[in-house]
Design a protein around this motif. Structure first.
Motif, mmCIF file in Angstrom:
data_model
loop_
_atom_site.group_PDB
_atom_site.id
_atom_site.type_symbol
_atom_site.label_atom_id
_atom_site.label_comp_id
_atom_site.label_asym_id
_atom_site.label_seq_id
_atom_site.Cartn_x
_atom_site.Cartn_y
_atom_site.Cartn_z
ATOM 1 N N ASP A 4 0.836 -1.210 0.000
ATOM 2 C CA ASP A 4 0.000 0.000 0.000
ATOM 3 C C ASP A 4 0.867 1.256 0.000
ATOM 4 O O ASP A 4 0.595 2.209 -0.734
ATOM 5 C CB ASP A 4 -0.956 0.024 1.198
ATOM 6 N N GLU A 5 1.903 1.262 0.813
ATOM 7 C CA GLU A 5 2.795 2.417 0.850
ATOM 8 C C GLU A 5 3.475 2.612 -0.506
ATOM 9 O O GLU A 5 3.596 3.733 -1.002
ATOM 10 C CB GLU A 5 3.846 2.271 1.949
ATOM 11 N N SER A 6 3.885 1.530 -1.108
ATOM 12 C CA SER A 6 4.511 1.611 -2.428
ATOM 13 C C SER A 6 3.535 2.179 -3.463
ATOM 14 O O SER A 6 3.908 3.020 -4.287
ATOM 15 C CB SER A 6 4.990 0.215 -2.849
ATOM 16 N N GLN A 7 2.284 1.735 -3.425
ATOM 17 C CA GLN A 7 1.273 2.242 -4.362
ATOM 18 C C GLN A 7 1.024 3.734 -4.148
ATOM 19 O O GLN A 7 0.837 4.479 -5.115
ATOM 20 C CB GLN A 7 -0.028 1.461 -4.214
ATOM 21 N N ILE A 8 1.026 4.178 -2.899
ATOM 22 C CA ILE A 8 0.818 5.600 -2.603
ATOM 23 C C ILE A 8 2.006 6.412 -3.102
ATOM 24 O O ILE A 8 1.842 7.489 -3.691
ATOM 25 C CB ILE A 8 0.550 5.808 -1.098
ATOM 26 N N ARG A 9 3.208 5.917 -2.907
ATOM 27 C CA ARG A 9 4.388 6.607 -3.429
ATOM 28 C C ARG A 9 4.344 6.691 -4.961
ATOM 29 O O ARG A 9 4.699 7.703 -5.545
ATOM 30 C CB ARG A 9 5.670 5.927 -2.950
ATOM 31 N N ASP A 10 3.865 5.635 -5.596
ATOM 32 C CA ASP A 10 3.707 5.644 -7.057
ATOM 33 C C ASP A 10 2.670 6.685 -7.486
ATOM 34 O O ASP A 10 2.850 7.356 -8.500
ATOM 35 C CB ASP A 10 3.300 4.266 -7.574
ATOM 36 N N LEU A 11 1.585 6.807 -6.725
ATOM 37 C CA LEU A 11 0.571 7.817 -7.023
ATOM 38 C C LEU A 11 1.188 9.212 -7.011
ATOM 39 O O LEU A 11 0.961 10.013 -7.930
ATOM 40 C CB LEU A 11 -0.584 7.741 -6.018
ATOM 41 N N GLN A 116 -7.272 0.637 -5.985
ATOM 42 C CA GLN A 116 -6.374 1.745 -6.350
ATOM 43 C C GLN A 116 -6.475 2.856 -5.312
ATOM 44 O O GLN A 116 -7.563 3.278 -4.938
ATOM 45 C CB GLN A 116 -6.759 2.287 -7.729
ATOM 46 N N TRP A 117 -5.308 3.350 -4.884
ATOM 47 C CA TRP A 117 -5.277 4.484 -3.972
ATOM 48 C C TRP A 117 -5.528 5.770 -4.745
ATOM 49 O O TRP A 117 -4.938 5.986 -5.807
ATOM 50 C CB TRP A 117 -3.932 4.566 -3.250
ATOM 51 N N LEU A 118 -6.424 6.610 -4.203
ATOM 52 C CA LEU A 118 -6.771 7.886 -4.823
ATOM 53 C C LEU A 118 -6.741 8.988 -3.777
ATOM 54 O O LEU A 118 -7.057 8.760 -2.608
ATOM 55 C CB LEU A 118 -8.183 7.816 -5.430
ATOM 56 N N LEU A 119 -6.400 10.190 -4.209
ATOM 57 C CA LEU A 119 -6.427 11.346 -3.323
ATOM 58 C C LEU A 119 -7.883 11.719 -3.064
ATOM 59 O O LEU A 119 -8.667 11.856 -4.002
ATOM 60 C CB LEU A 119 -5.697 12.517 -3.976
ATOM 61 N N ALA A 120 -8.255 11.875 -1.792
ATOM 62 C CA ALA A 120 -9.622 12.243 -1.414
ATOM 63 C C ALA A 120 -9.686 13.653 -0.819
ATOM 64 O O ALA A 120 -10.633 14.388 -1.073
ATOM 65 C CB ALA A 120 -10.195 11.225 -0.428
ATOM 66 N N ARG A 121 -8.704 14.009 -0.012
ATOM 67 C CA ARG A 121 -8.654 15.332 0.618
ATOM 68 C C ARG A 121 -7.196 15.775 0.655
ATOM 69 O O ARG A 121 -6.297 14.964 0.871
ATOM 70 C CB ARG A 121 -9.192 15.304 2.058
ATOM 71 N N ASP A 122 -6.991 17.085 0.467
ATOM 72 C CA ASP A 122 -5.628 17.593 0.481
ATOM 73 C C ASP A 122 -5.619 18.991 1.089
ATOM 74 O O ASP A 122 -6.350 19.854 0.629
ATOM 75 C CB ASP A 122 -5.064 17.647 -0.932
ATOM 76 N N ALA A 123 -4.835 19.160 2.122
ATOM 77 C CA ALA A 123 -4.627 20.470 2.722
ATOM 78 C C ALA A 123 -3.229 20.927 2.293
ATOM 79 O O ALA A 123 -2.232 20.331 2.662
ATOM 80 C CB ALA A 123 -4.730 20.414 4.243
ATOM 81 N N ASN A 124 -3.203 21.958 1.472
ATOM 82 C CA ASN A 124 -1.984 22.441 0.843
ATOM 83 C C ASN A 124 -1.536 23.696 1.585
ATOM 84 O O ASN A 124 -2.241 24.702 1.569
ATOM 85 C CB ASN A 124 -2.315 22.731 -0.626
ATOM 86 N N LEU A 125 -0.399 23.649 2.229
ATOM 87 C CA LEU A 125 0.093 24.759 3.042
ATOM 88 C C LEU A 125 1.308 25.426 2.395
ATOM 89 O O LEU A 125 2.193 25.924 3.080
ATOM 90 C CB LEU A 125 0.440 24.240 4.448
ATOM 91 N N LEU A 126 1.330 25.460 1.067
ATOM 92 C CA LEU A 126 2.469 26.064 0.359
ATOM 93 C C LEU A 126 2.434 27.568 0.475
ATOM 94 O O LEU A 126 1.378 28.197 0.448
ATOM 95 C CB LEU A 126 2.449 25.667 -1.113
ATOM 96 N N ALA A 127 3.612 28.146 0.589
ATOM 97 C CA ALA A 127 3.763 29.599 0.662
ATOM 98 C C ALA A 127 4.786 30.042 -0.392
ATOM 99 O O ALA A 127 5.668 29.257 -0.770
ATOM 100 C CB ALA A 127 4.242 30.010 2.062
ATOM 101 N N PRO A 128 4.692 31.283 -0.856
ATOM 102 C CA PRO A 128 5.676 31.762 -1.825
ATOM 103 C C PRO A 128 7.099 31.720 -1.263
ATOM 104 O O PRO A 128 7.318 32.005 -0.083
ATOM 105 C CB PRO A 128 5.253 33.204 -2.076
ATOM 106 N N VAL A 129 8.031 31.331 -2.100
ATOM 107 C CA VAL A 129 9.444 31.333 -1.744
ATOM 108 C C VAL A 129 10.039 32.583 -2.386
ATOM 109 O O VAL A 129 9.955 32.754 -3.601
ATOM 110 C CB VAL A 129 10.164 30.072 -2.244
#
Length: 132
Positions: A4-11, A116-129
């Protein structure tokens, strides 16, 4: 490493390469139909909103998008998993303008559907560099 971890890394790897190549259909195939993205200061983005934005970003003359992800942790609990990453995204306009870089962490919830592993929720905390 657990399968499962390998499949998520592949995703994650597939997501990054499909984004870089502008393959919107592939990116959309990596998320659930009810996927939700949380971005600071922005309204909730659902899959149809993401699809519209991604298609605009892959149009002729659109900027190049390249990213790197360093997975910090993956935890799997049955058909659900979460991961947090350190993500860096560089957006390079084709008109020669300077590239914009955003970096930070993400917290992602994944769901396994039909094996198949799929993204369901994502909290994106990116800031400008800041540019150097």
């Amino acid at each position: 490493m657990h399968p499962d971890e390998s499949q998520i890394r592949d995703l994650v790897s597939t997501w990054l390469s499909a984004t870089k190549s502008g393959d919107t259909a592939k990116v959309l195939s990596l998320m659930t139909d009810d996927a939700i993205f949380l971005i600071p200061g922005q309204p909730v983005m659902r899959k149809p909103d993401f699809a519209a934005a991604a298609k605009a970003q892959s149009a002729q003359g659109a900027p190049r998008i390249d990213g790197t992800s360093e997975i910090q942790e993956i935890q799997v609990m049955g058909d659900w998993a979460f991961m947090w990453t350190r993500l860096k995204v560089v957006v390079t306009p084709q008109d020669g303008s300077p590239a914009a870089t955003r970096a930070g962490h993400t917290l992602t919830i994944l769901r396994k559907q039909q094996g198949q592993w799929l993204l369901a929720r994502d909290a994106n905390l990116l800031a400008p560099v800041p540019a150097r």
